[in-house]
Design a protein around this motif. Structure first.
Motif, PDB file in Angstrom:
ATOM      1  N   PRO A 163      42.327  42.829  46.741  1.00 38.40           N
ATOM      2  CA  PRO A 163      42.799  41.512  46.294  1.00 38.40           C
ATOM      3  C   PRO A 163      41.855  40.841  45.306  1.00 38.40           C
ATOM      4  O   PRO A 163      42.309  40.170  44.376  1.00 38.40           O
ATOM      5  CB  PRO A 163      42.898  40.715  47.601  1.00 38.40           C
ATOM      6  N   GLU A 164      40.542  41.003  45.512  1.00 39.76           N
ATOM      7  CA  GLU A 164      39.588  40.391  44.582  1.00 39.76           C
ATOM      8  C   GLU A 164      39.686  41.032  43.205  1.00 39.76           C
ATOM      9  O   GLU A 164      39.707  40.339  42.184  1.00 39.76           O
ATOM     10  CB  GLU A 164      38.164  40.518  45.131  1.00 39.76           C
ATOM     11  N   LEU A 165      39.747  42.347  43.179  1.00 38.22           N
ATOM     12  CA  LEU A 165      39.843  43.046  41.906  1.00 38.22           C
ATOM     13  C   LEU A 165      41.167  42.758  41.213  1.00 38.22           C
ATOM     14  O   LEU A 165      41.229  42.623  39.992  1.00 38.22           O
ATOM     15  CB  LEU A 165      39.682  44.555  42.128  1.00 38.22           C
ATOM     16  N   ASP A 166      42.220  42.634  41.981  1.00 37.28           N
ATOM     17  CA  ASP A 166      43.554  42.418  41.422  1.00 37.28           C
ATOM     18  C   ASP A 166      43.686  41.101  40.677  1.00 37.28           C
ATOM     19  O   ASP A 166      44.580  40.954  39.834  1.00 37.28           O
ATOM     20  CB  ASP A 166      44.616  42.482  42.529  1.00 37.28           C
ATOM     21  N   GLN A 167      42.811  40.137  40.970  1.00 34.83           N
ATOM     22  CA  GLN A 167      42.913  38.859  40.271  1.00 34.83           C
ATOM     23  C   GLN A 167      42.296  38.907  38.872  1.00 34.83           C
ATOM     24  O   GLN A 167      42.474  37.988  38.076  1.00 34.83           O
ATOM     25  CB  GLN A 167      42.271  37.740  41.093  1.00 34.83           C
ATOM     26  N   LEU A 168      41.608  39.991  38.537  1.00 35.31           N
ATOM     27  CA  LEU A 168      41.020  40.139  37.213  1.00 35.31           C
ATOM     28  C   LEU A 168      42.015  40.797  36.268  1.00 35.31           C
ATOM     29  O   LEU A 168      42.765  41.687  36.659  1.00 35.31           O
ATOM     30  CB  LEU A 168      39.752  40.994  37.277  1.00 35.31           C
ATOM     31  N   THR A 169      42.002  40.369  35.008  1.00 35.71           N
ATOM     32  CA  THR A 169      42.833  41.022  34.000  1.00 35.71           C
ATOM     33  C   THR A 169      42.212  42.373  33.642  1.00 35.71           C
ATOM     34  O   THR A 169      41.054  42.659  33.968  1.00 35.71           O
ATOM     35  CB  THR A 169      42.932  40.175  32.727  1.00 35.71           C
ATOM     36  N   LYS A 197      31.289  35.950  21.700  1.00 32.31           N
ATOM     37  CA  LYS A 197      31.834  34.746  22.343  1.00 32.31           C
ATOM     38  C   LYS A 197      32.960  35.110  23.303  1.00 32.31           C
ATOM     39  O   LYS A 197      33.052  34.554  24.404  1.00 32.31           O
ATOM     40  CB  LYS A 197      32.357  33.777  21.269  1.00 32.31           C
ATOM     41  N   THR A 198      33.799  36.064  22.918  1.00 34.05           N
ATOM     42  CA  THR A 198      34.885  36.496  23.797  1.00 34.05           C
ATOM     43  C   THR A 198      34.332  37.185  25.036  1.00 34.05           C
ATOM     44  O   THR A 198      34.843  36.999  26.148  1.00 34.05           O
ATOM     45  CB  THR A 198      35.838  37.439  23.045  1.00 34.05           C
ATOM     46  N   VAL A 199      33.274  37.978  24.852  1.00 30.87           N
ATOM     47  CA  VAL A 199      32.618  38.611  26.005  1.00 30.87           C
ATOM     48  C   VAL A 199      32.112  37.543  26.968  1.00 30.87           C
ATOM     49  O   VAL A 199      32.314  37.634  28.190  1.00 30.87           O
ATOM     50  CB  VAL A 199      31.451  39.516  25.558  1.00 30.87           C
ATOM     51  N   GLU A 200      31.460  36.526  26.429  1.00 28.42           N
ATOM     52  CA  GLU A 200      30.931  35.449  27.272  1.00 28.42           C
ATOM     53  C   GLU A 200      32.051  34.761  28.047  1.00 28.42           C
ATOM     54  O   GLU A 200      31.889  34.418  29.229  1.00 28.42           O
ATOM     55  CB  GLU A 200      30.191  34.432  26.396  1.00 28.42           C
ATOM     56  N   THR A 201      33.190  34.564  27.383  1.00 27.61           N
ATOM     57  CA  THR A 201      34.333  33.932  28.051  1.00 27.61           C
ATOM     58  C   THR A 201      34.844  34.792  29.197  1.00 27.61           C
ATOM     59  O   THR A 201      35.126  34.293  30.298  1.00 27.61           O
ATOM     60  CB  THR A 201      35.463  33.676  27.042  1.00 27.61           C
ATOM     61  N   ARG A 208      33.786  33.080  37.807  1.00 21.74           N
ATOM     62  CA  ARG A 208      34.547  32.021  38.464  1.00 21.74           C
ATOM     63  C   ARG A 208      35.535  32.602  39.480  1.00 21.74           C
ATOM     64  O   ARG A 208      35.621  32.121  40.617  1.00 21.74           O
ATOM     65  CB  ARG A 208      35.294  31.187  37.413  1.00 21.74           C
ATOM     66  N   LYS A 209      36.269  33.627  39.078  1.00 19.08           N
ATOM     67  CA  LYS A 209      37.286  34.201  39.966  1.00 19.08           C
ATOM     68  C   LYS A 209      36.669  34.848  41.209  1.00 19.08           C
ATOM     69  O   LYS A 209      37.238  34.791  42.305  1.00 19.08           O
ATOM     70  CB  LYS A 209      38.124  35.226  39.201  1.00 19.08           C
ATOM     71  N   LEU A 210      35.519  35.484  41.021  1.00 21.80           N
ATOM     72  CA  LEU A 210      34.878  36.170  42.148  1.00 21.80           C
ATOM     73  C   LEU A 210      33.879  35.284  42.889  1.00 21.80           C
ATOM     74  O   LEU A 210      33.252  35.729  43.851  1.00 21.80           O
ATOM     75  CB  LEU A 210      34.181  37.443  41.649  1.00 21.80           C
ATOM     76  N   GLN A 211      33.733  34.042  42.380  1.00 21.52           N
ATOM     77  CA  GLN A 211      32.840  33.066  43.007  1.00 21.52           C
ATOM     78  C   GLN A 211      31.415  33.597  43.105  1.00 21.52           C
ATOM     79  O   GLN A 211      30.782  33.574  44.171  1.00 21.52           O
ATOM     80  CB  GLN A 211      33.380  32.663  44.387  1.00 21.52           C
ATOM     81  N   MET A 212      30.914  34.070  41.972  1.00 20.29           N
ATOM     82  CA  MET A 212      29.542  34.554  41.876  1.00 20.29           C
ATOM     83  C   MET A 212      28.807  33.774  40.804  1.00 20.29           C
ATOM     84  O   MET A 212      29.427  33.086  39.985  1.00 20.29           O
ATOM     85  CB  MET A 212      29.530  36.065  41.561  1.00 20.29           C
TER      86      MET A 212
END
Length: 228
Positions: A163-169, A197-201, A208-212
């Motif tokens: 589930p954690e991995l699935d939330q990443l594009t 800049k895109t890498v940083e984003t 944020r998604k993985l709360q790290m």
């Protein structure tokens, strides 16, 4: 493209020359290179750089084989397969990607691709792979075949739903994987043909998604899931 250890199929050129091939990749220079290398062996009937373009143009051209990139900004190969497999089951898909990650290989095969090769494949080997997929065979770069065997044999070490991995594009996963391998932001940008800049984003979104809070936590997380 560099040579890769796939045995060329004897007489492939003669059998492939009538095949109609469609290219899906978001890098115009790569598409141009593939067209130039395959043009003597197949008929390239169209190309697309986005999922929406791919779905519309594949339906219009009805190719024999689609060479499909895995990671694109708007959903990538999986989205194309999901949109096409029910309405155009006669079209066969061969994934052609820079990624050699197990979850990418298995995800595309489960979605309906007939094969998966990496972009290090040589033109002759790619021509042979296209012919084999058109004939109904399954084709994989040598080391990738083990991922599929593991997954479909339901071995304990095969990738499972996360589930954690699935939330990443798809792109976020790709950035995460390179980051965990120790790549600097500049190196990731060069590898993926995107800006720093895109890498940083992407990294910010993953954190944020993985709360790290930092890349070291991400690296450990990725290593635990065998993404590195």
């Amino acid at each position: 493209m560099a040579e890769q250890s796939m045995e060329p199929v004897e007489g492939a050129d003669a059998r492939v020359e009538r095949l109609r091939v469609f290219l899906v990749d978001d890098h115009a220079m790569f598409r141009a290179g593939v067209r130039a290398e395959l043009g003597a062996h197949v008929e390239v009937v169209g190309e697309a750089s986005t999922v929406a373009e791919a779905v519309t143009r594949i339906a219009a051209t009805q190719p024999d084989v689609v060479l499909l990139d895995v990671h694109m900004p708007d959903g990538g190969g999986r989205a194309v397969l999901d949109a096409m497999r029910r309405t155009h089951p006669q079209v066969k898909f061969l994934a052609l990607s820079v990624s050699d990650a197990a979850e990418d290989v298995i995800g595309l095969i489960r979605a309906g691709a007939r094969g998966y090769v990496t972009k290090t494949i040589s033109p002759d080997e790619l021509t042979a792979a296209i012919r084999r997929v058109a004939d109904g065979d399954a084709v994989f770069s040598p080391r990738l075949a083990g991922f599929v065997l593991d997954a479909f044999a339901a071995r304990p070490d095969a990738p499972v739903a996360d589930p954690e991995l699935d939330q990443l594009t798809n792109r976020e996963r790709e950035v995460l994987r390179l980051l965990a391998r120790g790549y600097a932001y500049k190196e990731i940008a060069k590898e993926l043909f995107i800006s720093i800049k895109t890498v940083e984003t992407h990294v910010s979104n993953v954190l944020r998604k993985l709360q790290m809070s930092n890349r070291y936590e991400l690296s450990r997380w990725a290593a635990d899931r065998r993404l590195v």
